[in-house]
Design a protein around this motif. Sequence first.
Motif, PDB file in Angstrom:
ATOM      1  N   GLU A   3       0.817  -1.212   0.000  1.00  0.00           N
ATOM      2  CA  GLU A   3       0.000   0.000   0.000  1.00  0.00           C
ATOM      3  C   GLU A   3       0.851   1.262   0.000  1.00  0.00           C
ATOM      4  O   GLU A   3       0.342   2.354   0.183  1.00  0.00           O
ATOM      5  CB  GLU A   3      -0.941   0.000   1.202  1.00  0.00           C
ATOM      6  CG  GLU A   3      -2.176  -0.860   0.966  1.00  0.00           C
ATOM      7  CD  GLU A   3      -2.152  -2.088   1.859  1.00  0.00           C
ATOM      8  OE1 GLU A   3      -1.742  -1.985   3.013  1.00  0.00           O
ATOM      9  OE2 GLU A   3      -2.552  -3.154   1.385  1.00  0.00           O
ATOM     10  N   GLY A   4       2.133   1.140  -0.180  1.00  0.00           N
ATOM     11  CA  GLY A   4       3.001   2.306  -0.271  1.00  0.00           C
ATOM     12  C   GLY A   4       3.574   2.789   1.046  1.00  0.00           C
ATOM     13  O   GLY A   4       4.182   3.838   1.100  1.00  0.00           O
ATOM     14  N   GLY A   5       3.414   2.022   2.097  1.00  0.00           N
ATOM     15  CA  GLY A   5       3.955   2.439   3.384  1.00  0.00           C
ATOM     16  C   GLY A   5       5.460   2.252   3.468  1.00  0.00           C
ATOM     17  O   GLY A   5       6.000   1.266   2.984  1.00  0.00           O
ATOM     18  N   ASN A   6       6.123   3.211   4.089  1.00  0.00           N
ATOM     19  CA  ASN A   6       7.562   3.135   4.360  1.00  0.00           C
ATOM     20  C   ASN A   6       8.391   2.816   3.121  1.00  0.00           C
ATOM     21  O   ASN A   6       9.231   1.924   3.146  1.00  0.00           O
ATOM     22  CB  ASN A   6       7.847   2.094   5.439  1.00  0.00           C
ATOM     23  CG  ASN A   6       7.124   2.397   6.725  1.00  0.00           C
ATOM     24  OD1 ASN A   6       7.033   3.536   7.125  1.00  0.00           O
ATOM     25  ND2 ASN A   6       6.587   1.392   7.360  1.00  0.00           N
ATOM     26  N   CYS A   7       8.172   3.515   2.047  1.00  0.00           N
ATOM     27  CA  CYS A   7       8.849   3.207   0.789  1.00  0.00           C
ATOM     28  C   CYS A   7      10.216   3.865   0.684  1.00  0.00           C
ATOM     29  O   CYS A   7      10.332   5.043   0.342  1.00  0.00           O
ATOM     30  CB  CYS A   7       7.993   3.618  -0.403  1.00  0.00           C
ATOM     31  SG  CYS A   7       6.501   2.638  -0.521  1.00  0.00           S
ATOM     32  N   VAL A   8      11.208   3.093   0.971  1.00  0.00           N
ATOM     33  CA  VAL A   8      12.586   3.517   0.760  1.00  0.00           C
ATOM     34  C   VAL A   8      13.111   2.677  -0.383  1.00  0.00           C
ATOM     35  O   VAL A   8      12.946   1.464  -0.409  1.00  0.00           O
ATOM     36  CB  VAL A   8      13.443   3.297   2.025  1.00  0.00           C
ATOM     37  CG1 VAL A   8      14.904   3.572   1.752  1.00  0.00           C
ATOM     38  CG2 VAL A   8      12.932   4.158   3.166  1.00  0.00           C
ATOM     39  N   GLU A   9      13.724   3.335  -1.349  1.00  0.00           N
ATOM     40  CA  GLU A   9      14.287   2.626  -2.491  1.00  0.00           C
ATOM     41  C   GLU A   9      15.776   2.913  -2.584  1.00  0.00           C
ATOM     42  O   GLU A   9      16.233   3.994  -2.220  1.00  0.00           O
ATOM     43  CB  GLU A   9      13.609   3.065  -3.791  1.00  0.00           C
ATOM     44  CG  GLU A   9      12.175   2.630  -3.890  1.00  0.00           C
ATOM     45  CD  GLU A   9      11.554   3.012  -5.220  1.00  0.00           C
ATOM     46  OE1 GLU A   9      10.718   2.243  -5.701  1.00  0.00           O
ATOM     47  OE2 GLU A   9      11.908   4.065  -5.782  1.00  0.00           O
ATOM     48  N   VAL A  10      16.507   1.920  -3.080  1.00  0.00           N
ATOM     49  CA  VAL A  10      17.937   2.090  -3.305  1.00  0.00           C
ATOM     50  C   VAL A  10      18.271   1.666  -4.729  1.00  0.00           C
ATOM     51  O   VAL A  10      17.560   0.872  -5.340  1.00  0.00           O
ATOM     52  CB  VAL A  10      18.783   1.272  -2.299  1.00  0.00           C
ATOM     53  CG1 VAL A  10      18.548   1.738  -0.878  1.00  0.00           C
ATOM     54  CG2 VAL A  10      18.510  -0.205  -2.413  1.00  0.00           C
ATOM     55  N   ALA A  11      19.348   2.225  -5.240  1.00  0.00           N
ATOM     56  CA  ALA A  11      19.852   1.866  -6.561  1.00  0.00           C
ATOM     57  C   ALA A  11      21.369   1.823  -6.478  1.00  0.00           C
ATOM     58  O   ALA A  11      21.996   2.633  -5.797  1.00  0.00           O
ATOM     59  CB  ALA A  11      19.408   2.878  -7.608  1.00  0.00           C
ATOM     60  N   ARG A  12      21.956   0.852  -7.167  1.00  0.00           N
ATOM     61  CA  ARG A  12      23.414   0.739  -7.192  1.00  0.00           C
ATOM     62  C   ARG A  12      23.950   1.251  -8.513  1.00  0.00           C
ATOM     63  O   ARG A  12      23.408   0.956  -9.563  1.00  0.00           O
ATOM     64  CB  ARG A  12      23.845  -0.718  -7.025  1.00  0.00           C
ATOM     65  CG  ARG A  12      23.749  -1.179  -5.610  1.00  0.00           C
ATOM     66  CD  ARG A  12      24.342  -2.541  -5.502  1.00  0.00           C
ATOM     67  NE  ARG A  12      23.244  -3.456  -5.240  1.00  0.00           N
ATOM     68  CZ  ARG A  12      23.351  -4.754  -5.220  1.00  0.00           C
ATOM     69  NH1 ARG A  12      24.484  -5.329  -5.499  1.00  0.00           N
ATOM     70  NH2 ARG A  12      22.325  -5.497  -4.943  1.00  0.00           N
TER      71      ARG A  12
END
Length: 61
Positions: free
Chosen positions: A16-25
């Motif tokens: 549902e979009g909660g706590n959306c942390v994204e990472v990229a290398r």
Amino acid sequence: MSDQLKWFRSSYSDNEGGNCVEVARCDAIHVRDSKTAPTGPQFQVSAPAWSAFVAVVRPGA
């Protein structure tokens, strides 16, 4: 630059979009808040710094 990165959502984020942390290398580790500002600011850290951070915050560490 963020259009060229392949972002991965945290396994702790819900559908549902909660706590959306994204990472990229890339040449470093890039981090952004995809829930409130997917095209907004992001920061980057070196791979060793990211590994140290994850080691500290990982459950059971």
